[in-house]
Structure formats: C-alpha cells, structure tokens
Design a protein around this motif. Structure first.
Motif, PDB file in Angstrom:
ATOM      1  N   ARG A   1       0.904  -1.153  -0.141  1.00  0.00           N
ATOM      2  CA  ARG A   1       0.075  -0.011   0.064  1.00  0.00           C
ATOM      3  C   ARG A   1       1.144   1.103  -0.140  1.00  0.00           C
ATOM      4  O   ARG A   1       2.157   1.276   0.357  1.00  0.00           O
TER       5      ARG A   1
ATOM      6  N   ASP B   1      -1.600  -8.406  -2.671  1.00  0.00           N
ATOM      7  CA  ASP B   1      -2.915  -7.630  -2.510  1.00  0.00           C
ATOM      8  C   ASP B   1      -2.594  -6.262  -1.906  1.00  0.00           C
ATOM      9  O   ASP B   1      -1.889  -6.001  -1.230  1.00  0.00           O
TER      10      ASP B   1
ATOM     11  N   PRO C   1      -2.870  -1.698  -3.494  1.00  0.00           N
ATOM     12  CA  PRO C   1      -2.590  -0.969  -4.931  1.00  0.00           C
ATOM     13  C   PRO C   1      -1.168  -0.719  -5.183  1.00  0.00           C
ATOM     14  O   PRO C   1      -0.437  -0.691  -4.289  1.00  0.00           O
TER      15      PRO C   1
ATOM     16  N   PRO D   1     -10.298  -6.554  -7.218  1.00  0.00           N
ATOM     17  CA  PRO D   1     -11.441  -6.491  -6.632  1.00  0.00           C
ATOM     18  C   PRO D   1     -12.765  -6.525  -7.334  1.00  0.00           C
ATOM     19  O   PRO D   1     -13.911  -6.759  -7.177  1.00  0.00           O
TER      20      PRO D   1
ATOM     21  N   LYS E   1     -12.064 -12.205  -1.665  1.00  0.00           N
ATOM     22  CA  LYS E   1     -10.826 -11.991  -2.514  1.00  0.00           C
ATOM     23  C   LYS E   1     -10.538 -13.077  -3.558  1.00  0.00           C
ATOM     24  O   LYS E   1     -10.614 -14.269  -3.288  1.00  0.00           O
TER      25      LYS E   1
ATOM     26  N   GLN F   1     -13.878 -10.020   2.479  1.00  0.00           N
ATOM     27  CA  GLN F   1     -13.984  -8.909   1.971  1.00  0.00           C
ATOM     28  C   GLN F   1     -14.748  -7.969   3.297  1.00  0.00           C
ATOM     29  O   GLN F   1     -15.430  -9.020   4.061  1.00  0.00           O
TER      30      GLN F   1
ATOM     31  N   ASN G   1     -18.358  -0.026   0.598  1.00  0.00           N
ATOM     32  CA  ASN G   1     -17.119   0.737   0.301  1.00  0.00           C
ATOM     33  C   ASN G   1     -17.781   1.973  -0.469  1.00  0.00           C
ATOM     34  O   ASN G   1     -18.577   1.587  -1.592  1.00  0.00           O
TER      35      ASN G   1
ATOM     36  N   TYR H   1      -9.348   4.184  -6.077  1.00  0.00           N
ATOM     37  CA  TYR H   1      -9.248   3.028  -7.368  1.00  0.00           C
ATOM     38  C   TYR H   1     -10.583   3.746  -8.377  1.00  0.00           C
ATOM     39  O   TYR H   1     -11.556   3.981  -7.988  1.00  0.00           O
TER      40      TYR H   1
ATOM     41  N   THR I   1     -12.657  -1.760  -2.982  1.00  0.00           N
ATOM     42  CA  THR I   1     -11.640  -1.047  -2.282  1.00  0.00           C
ATOM     43  C   THR I   1     -12.333   0.054  -1.331  1.00  0.00           C
ATOM     44  O   THR I   1     -13.339   0.363  -1.465  1.00  0.00           O
TER      45      THR I   1
ATOM     46  N   ASN J   1     -13.608   4.133  -4.254  1.00  0.00           N
ATOM     47  CA  ASN J   1     -13.838   3.850  -5.573  1.00  0.00           C
ATOM     48  C   ASN J   1     -14.256   5.222  -6.422  1.00  0.00           C
ATOM     49  O   ASN J   1     -15.423   5.889  -6.059  1.00  0.00           O
TER      50      ASN J   1
END
Length: 305
Positions: free
Chosen positions: A16, A52, A54, A79, A87, A111, A116, A150, A202, A205
């Motif tokens: 990340r 896993d 970004p 995702p 996942k 998840q 989200n 994302y 994620t 988004n």
C-alpha cells in the motif's frame, strides 16, 4: 514513514501507499523494502505468492522484476472479479504448468462487510470530468493515510486514466491515441462497466461516466453509492440531480466548471459541497485547485468511515 509499505502475511504480499511522494521516490522506497525483505529471508521464494493492494504501474514492474524469479507463480488481487464477498487473485506470472497465466484463484478470505463508497463523477459532456478525476486521484494520493482512490472509467471515450499524464507530455499524441481507442457506448459495454462498479470493493472507488442521461448510464450508476455532479452549465444541474436521486445516490458535491475563470469558489462545505472550479483543461495538473483539494477531503472522509 516510507512512501510505499510492503509486508508479508503468510503467502500474501500486502502492499500500500504510505506518505505522499512523487512516483520516482515511491519506486525507490519500494525497491529498498523489497531488497531488505529478500536479504532477511522474508521473501525466500516458493510455490505461489499472492499480492494484495494498490500499486502504480512503475511499482508493479519493479515488484515483478525483483521477485518473479523467486516464486513458481505470482497472482495479483483484482477487486472486480470472483465470488462476491471474497478476495480473488489473477495469475500474472507463472513458471509452472500448475498455474496458468490468467487463471483465477478464489480464496476464502472475506472482504469487509461495510459498503465501500463508489462515487460517480457525472454531468454534461465537456465539463471537465476526466480532468477532475485525475486531479482528485492525485490530490487524494497526497493526503497522508488516505485510502487509495481506485478509478473506473465507465465511458468508452478512449480517455482512460493514462490520458491526463500523456496530455501533459504530448497533447497531440494523447488526442490521437484517444481517437484510436474510442468505442461506441453500447448496452453491452454498459453491462460490463456496471459489473466493474458492482464488484469494486476497495475502500474508495471513483467512477467516471459519460456526459448524457441515458439508459446506459442508468445501468452503470445504479451500482454506485454517491455522486459528484460537475457541470459547465448551471441550468443542466437540476436534471442531473433528479437523475442521481432517482437512482438512490447520495449527492456529495455539486460543482460548476468554469473554463475561463481564474480561481475556485467554495460556497458551502456541508451537507453538500458546492461552488466553482476553474479551468479544468486537458494537460494541466489541477490537483492543487482549492475545490479539488476540498472534494478530495470529502471523498477521503467517505472512504475512511
């Protein structure tokens, strides 16, 4: 704190973004961390490594360069596919017949239960939605501790996430590539894009849609949770408000886009961010604009709840 964080949890490499930094520094920090993990024996190789989190394109290439020879196969989290609520990973590197390139690996790792935010940037054509999208992405990435934005480009106009940076370097070439990539907005594309939005899970988004109120946009936008309305014409805003409300979207910002003005104006911050953003022009970095910065903070709060 480093600009890119990498840790191994079982057979999953968790990655990340960390503190804000330019892309070159992020690559250097990622390289240093990978070298450290290899030296310490944390990345000792094996049958399968799942990744896993970004990553920029440059960091993705770096990770592949550093560790692809250590593992028989490497799979990357996506995702947008797999069983809902769990996942799934796509095999991107394979040195063994046990795993095929493009093979889907579904896991039992759940998840998060929370919904989200899926924020649609919508409004009439020629309002600067693509410029705002890229400015937001940069502004959010520069906020310490912010979730990774994302981005889904849910309109087949050829102006993907690559376009803004390409236009800053060579506007004519970017326009030529956009024209080559442009496709028709068909029901089939709308269904595919709606599936992308539906499966996006994620923490934050952002979805850009086309500039017309159509059934195709209705199919896509009904899978979202929130909306930002951007319009170069104030008289077009009410119809987009009505459209968003008919789909059950919570409107978090209504912004007038003024190409000719010289400064942004914040009219209200709550409950809906309203005001004006100036000169959303292709090829310009708009991440430092007052309205873009304020909207970035609004979206980060959504993604951090």
């Amino acid at each position: 704190m480093t600009s890119y964080q990498i840790n191994l949890e079982g057979d999953v490499l968790k990655v990340r973004f960390g503190q804000p930094a330019n892309g070159d520094q992020v690559v250097r920090d990622a390289a240093a961390r990978l070298d450290e993990m290899i030296t310490l024996g944390e990345l000792a190789g094996g049958k399968l490594l799942k990744i896993d989190g970004p990553a920029s394109v440059a960091v993705s290439y770096l990770i592949a360069h550093k560790i692809s020879h250590l593992y028989s196969a490497i799979a990357v989290f996506d995702p947008k596919i797999g069983r809902k609520g769990y996942k799934s990973f796509i095999v991107a590197v394979s040195h063994t017949p046990a795993y095929k390139i493009g093979e889907l690996i579904e896991t039992d790792e759940p998840q998060k239960d929370k919904i989200n935010p899926k924020v649609v940037i919508c409004g009439p054509s020629q309002s600067g939605k693509s410029c705002l999208r890229e400015g937001l992405k940069q502004a959010i990435s520069n906020i310490a501790g912010a979730p990774y934005p994302y981005v889904i480009t849910a309109c087949p106009d050829g102006e993907g996430a690559w376009y803004s940076e390409a236009a800053q370097r060579d506007l004519k070439l970017a326009q030529q590539l956009k024209a080559a990539y442009k496709a028709k907005f068909t029901p089939e594309f709308a269904t595919k894009a709606a599936n992308w939005v539906r499966n996006a899970n994620t923490p934050l988004n952002i979805i850009e849609v086309g500039g017309r109120i159509t059934n195709e946009n209705r199919i896509i936008m009904r899978e979202a949770t929130h909306a930002v309305i951007l319009s170069g014409k104030n008289d077009k805003i009410p119809e987009w408000q009505e459209f968003c409300e008919s789909l059950g979207l919570r409107i978090v910002a209504i912004i007038h886009s003024d190409l000719e003005d010289k400064e942004d104006v914040i009219e209200s911050e709550s409950p809906v961010l309203t005001g004006k953003v100036h000169c959303l022009e292709r090829g310009k970095d708009v991440s430092g604009r007052e309205m873009v910065q304020m909207l970035a903070k609004v979206l980060v709060r959504l993604g951090s709840k």
